[in-house]
Design an enzyme around this catalytic site. Structure first.
Site, PDB file in Angstrom:
ATOM      1  N   ARG A  86      30.866  40.526   7.132  1.00 19.55           N
ATOM      2  CA  ARG A  86      29.680  41.105   7.772  1.00 19.55           C
ATOM      3  C   ARG A  86      29.714  42.624   7.838  1.00 19.55           C
ATOM      4  NH1 ARG A  86      31.308  36.388   9.901  1.00 19.55           N
ATOM      5  NH2 ARG A  86      29.720  34.788  10.280  1.00 19.55           N
ATOM      6  N   HIS A 111      28.160  38.813   3.265  1.00 20.27           N
ATOM      7  CA  HIS A 111      28.560  38.526   1.878  1.00 20.27           C
ATOM      8  C   HIS A 111      27.655  39.212   0.847  1.00 20.27           C
ATOM      9  CE1 HIS A 111      31.557  35.967   3.468  1.00 20.27           C
ATOM     10  NE2 HIS A 111      30.836  34.885   3.638  1.00 20.27           N
ATOM     11  N   HIS A 182      35.643  32.254  -1.668  1.00 15.83           N
ATOM     12  CA  HIS A 182      35.170  31.498  -0.502  1.00 15.83           C
ATOM     13  C   HIS A 182      35.309  29.986  -0.712  1.00 15.83           C
ATOM     14  CE1 HIS A 182      32.817  30.554   3.051  1.00 15.83           C
ATOM     15  NE2 HIS A 182      32.610  31.833   3.302  1.00 15.83           N
ATOM     16  N   TYR A 184      36.230  26.341   0.117  1.00 12.75           N
ATOM     17  CA  TYR A 184      36.541  25.471   1.246  1.00 12.75           C
ATOM     18  C   TYR A 184      37.571  24.447   0.778  1.00 12.75           C
ATOM     19  CZ  TYR A 184      32.357  26.965   3.881  1.00 12.75           C
ATOM     20  OH  TYR A 184      31.411  27.680   4.578  1.00 12.75           O
ATOM     21  N   ASP A 253      36.597  31.566  13.125  1.00 11.59           N
ATOM     22  CA  ASP A 253      35.885  32.335  12.098  1.00 11.59           C
ATOM     23  C   ASP A 253      36.277  33.791  12.333  1.00 11.59           C
ATOM     24  OD1 ASP A 253      34.298  33.194  10.049  1.00 11.59           O
ATOM     25  OD2 ASP A 253      32.381  32.737  11.009  1.00 11.59           O
ATOM     26  N   GLN A 288      40.587  35.938   6.461  1.00 12.08           N
ATOM     27  CA  GLN A 288      39.626  35.334   7.380  1.00 12.08           C
ATOM     28  C   GLN A 288      39.835  33.819   7.376  1.00 12.08           C
ATOM     29  OE1 GLN A 288      37.075  37.215   8.934  1.00 12.08           O
ATOM     30  NE2 GLN A 288      35.682  35.644   9.723  1.00 12.08           N
ATOM     31  N   GLU A 316      40.010  33.368   3.476  1.00 12.36           N
ATOM     32  CA  GLU A 316      39.346  34.381   2.662  1.00 12.36           C
ATOM     33  C   GLU A 316      40.129  35.694   2.753  1.00 12.36           C
ATOM     34  OE1 GLU A 316      35.017  34.414   3.749  1.00 12.36           O
ATOM     35  OE2 GLU A 316      35.692  32.755   5.021  1.00 12.36           O
TER      36      GLU A 316
END
Length: 352
Positions: A86, A111, A182, A184, A253, A288, A316
């Protein structure tokens, strides 16, 4: 659980904005397979053997390109940029000039904006059985960022079951850059349920506490907090703790300050059920942890199962969120004519 296999190459062949999309398959001598798409320079599948020798797809994602276009969660496996994470109010100042970016996450730019690198069809420059390079030219002013930026992402699959991701970029004007992958992960297999039983260790003494808009406000020691992952513990152990940081984000997060050189794992996760272990190495100052808190159940993955909250976790590797507005953070400025280089490794093995 169903037998895992790679999606069909034909299901990833399409044309978007006069550019063709493809599925690229990497293989090594030990049977590991990785599928990549030039849509977002993303990881689609990672097949690794579990403790029974069965190939298991540990990356969340979809079985065809159309599902990626339409997905509720747009960031599965992508290269996020120009600026991952962000930027507060979508604004930053560089060389005395203010830049306004699109707002796509509350009051922030997330992003790189709604038409960031995740939405681009990247060119492929090299493709071997064990390596693929993706290349993109991001024009000056795209999503509000200055400078014509040349960027490449190279994925190499080694015979040690390691995915090496190398990022490189240069610009003809001073700009800011922050790239990450990114993916998952679910080390029991995508679509197999939640990741709360996974064991996680993060080599970090501090994390970045955030305000209600997920913008860093303080660097906080992890000692004595639910953010202490210095020794292995389950993701579930503290995720529901009475902690305002966790309550606001519905879980983890948050960016952790990376203590490790690239030769040492900054984070390690393993699933007791499958035995699959993931070690993460990076040259970046932060990692992250995102535990998929905001997944909606609106997306159906490759296995045919929906992705509910906590269906996957992300590690991340990146610079810190909102760095252009936080002078105490490591700089994300890329000077004109200089080269941005970053490297991250995802290494898979079996937990002994």
């Amino acid at each position: 659980m169903s037998n895992y296999h790679l999606p069909s190459i034909h299901n990833f062949t399409s044309t978007v904005n006069e550019k063709n999309t493809h599925l690229i398959i990497l293989k090594n001598t030990r049977g590991m397979q990785v599928a990549l798409s030039d849509y977002g320079a993303r990881i689609v599948s990672i097949l690794v053997p579990d403790n029974k020798g069965k190939l298991t797809d540990v990356a969340l994602g979809f079985s065809n390109i159309d599902l990626y276009y339409r997905a509720d969660e747009q960031y599965h496996g992508v290269t996020a940029g120009r600026f991952a994470n962000r930027i507060a109010n979508g604004r930053f100042e560089l060389n005395g000039k203010e830049y306004q970016l699109p707002i796509n996450n509350g009051i922030n730019c997330l992003h790189g904006g709604p038409e960031g690198f995740h939405k681009k069809i990247w060119d492929r420059r090299v493709s071997y059985e064990s390596q693929a390079e993706f290349y993109l030219v991001s024009k000056d002013g795209e999503e509000g960022f200055p400078g014509n930026l040349n960027v490449s992402v190279t994925y190499t699959l080694t015979n040690d079951n390691e995915i090496i991701i190398k990022y490189r970029a240069d610009s003809d004007e001073d700009t800011v850059i922050n790239l990450t992958n990114h993916t998952y992960f679910n080390l029991n297999g995508e679509g197999s349920g939640d990741i709360l039983s996974h064991q996680l260790k993060i080599n970090s003494d501090a994390y970045l506490a955030v305000d209600e808009n997920q913008i860093p406000i303080a660097t906080v020691p992890v000692e004595g907090t639910p953010f202490n992952f210095k020794e292995f513990k389950s993701i579930a152990q503290d995720i529901t703790a009475n902690d305002e940081q966790l309550i606001a984000a519905k879980g983890y997060d948050h960016c952790f300050v990376n203590n490790s050189p690239i030769s040492t794992a900054c984070a390690t996760a393993y699933a007791p059920k499958s035995g699959i272990r993931l070690d993460v190495f990076t040259s970046e100052p932060g990692v992250q942890l995102y535990t998929g808190n905001w997944m909606t159940g609106n997306d159906t993955g490759k296995s045919g199962n929906v992705y509910l909250p906590y269906a996957g976790f992300c590690l991340e590797t990146q610079h810190f969120p909102d760095s252009p507005n936080q002078p105490d953070f490591p700089s994300t400025v890329l000077k004109a004519g200089e080269e941005f280089i970053s490297e991250t490794h995802f290494k898979f093995s079996l937990e002994k």
